[in-house]
Design a protein around this motif. Structure first.
Motif, short mmCIF file in Angstrom:
data_model
loop_
_atom_site.label_atom_id
_atom_site.label_comp_id
_atom_site.label_asym_id
_atom_site.label_seq_id
_atom_site.Cartn_x
_atom_site.Cartn_y
_atom_site.Cartn_z
N ASN A 70 5.24 41.72 58.49
CA ASN A 70 4.54 42.56 57.51
C ASN A 70 3.68 41.62 56.68
OD1 ASN A 70 3.72 43.96 55.25
ND2 ASN A 70 5.61 45.12 55.04
N ILE A 71 2.37 41.72 56.86
CA ILE A 71 1.43 40.90 56.11
C ILE A 71 0.61 41.84 55.24
CG2 ILE A 71 -0.46 39.23 56.22
CD1 ILE A 71 0.58 38.41 58.98
N ALA A 72 0.88 41.81 53.96
CA ALA A 72 0.16 42.65 53.00
C ALA A 72 0.18 44.12 53.40
CB ALA A 72 -1.27 42.14 52.83
N GLY A 73 1.33 44.57 53.90
CA GLY A 73 1.48 45.98 54.22
C GLY A 73 1.00 46.37 55.60
N GLN A 74 0.48 45.40 56.35
CA GLN A 74 0.08 45.67 57.74
C GLN A 74 1.08 44.99 58.67
OE1 GLN A 74 -4.20 44.37 57.67
NE2 GLN A 74 -4.41 46.34 58.68
N PRO B 256 9.87 44.34 54.33
CA PRO B 256 8.92 44.33 53.21
C PRO B 256 7.79 43.32 53.41
CG PRO B 256 11.14 43.60 52.50
CD PRO B 256 11.18 43.83 53.99
N ASN B 257 6.80 43.45 52.58
CA ASN B 257 5.64 42.56 52.61
C ASN B 257 6.08 41.09 52.60
OD1 ASN B 257 3.09 41.52 52.41
ND2 ASN B 257 2.84 42.02 50.24
N GLY B 258 5.53 40.32 53.52
CA GLY B 258 5.82 38.88 53.58
C GLY B 258 7.04 38.54 54.43
N GLU B 259 7.71 39.55 54.94
CA GLU B 259 8.92 39.30 55.73
C GLU B 259 8.61 39.42 57.22
OE1 GLU B 259 11.96 38.43 54.43
OE2 GLU B 259 10.94 38.33 52.49
N ARG B 260 9.56 38.98 58.03
CA ARG B 260 9.45 39.12 59.49
C ARG B 260 10.79 39.56 60.06
NH1 ARG B 260 7.96 32.84 60.46
NH2 ARG B 260 6.83 33.23 58.55
#
Ligand code: FES
Length: 115
Positions: free
Chosen positions: A42-46, A24-28
């Motif tokens: 995942n940075i803001a959906g990218q 999810p957004n903000g995770e790695r």
């Protein structure tokens, strides 16, 4: 040249990693492929991916603090741009690999350069 996000698609082999819902957004997500330690963000959906090995002294750069697109290596504070692997701050002076990431049918694929 370590920015594999810019090389010809024919020189990259895509490996299926996981459903995108698992990142999810903000995770790695940390993965090991062919002996390479790699982290996907995942940075803001990218999605972006770099080697999880700092070019300064092999530190676990993927565990560092992320601000915008810059990650700070937890060992001595070198910074890299996760979009390109470009070194942004000393003590590192050499870029680290950046890998292309695609999402197809809801699954994350990571592009590894063919040997
Ligand atoms: S190992 Fe990353 S800054 Fe030294």
């Amino acid at each position: 040249m370590y920015n594999y996000t810019k090389i010809d698609e024919s020189k990259v082999e895509y490996v299926e990693i996981a459903p995108a819902s698992e990142l999810p957004n903000g995770e790695r997500l940390f993965v090991e492929i062919g002996g390479k330690m790699i982290v996907i963000f995942n940075i803001a959906g990218q999605f972006f991916s770099i080697a999880d090995v700092c070019s300064h002294d092999d530190g676990p750069v993927g565990e560092g603090t992320l601000e915008g697109y810059n990650i700070t290596c937890p060992r001595h504070g070198a910074q890299f741009d996760v979009r390109t692997g470009k070194v942004m701050q000393m003590p590192a002076v050499v870029d680290i690999p950046a890998y292309p990431v695609q999402v197809r049918d809801g699954n994350i694929f990571l592009g590894i350069p063919r040997e």
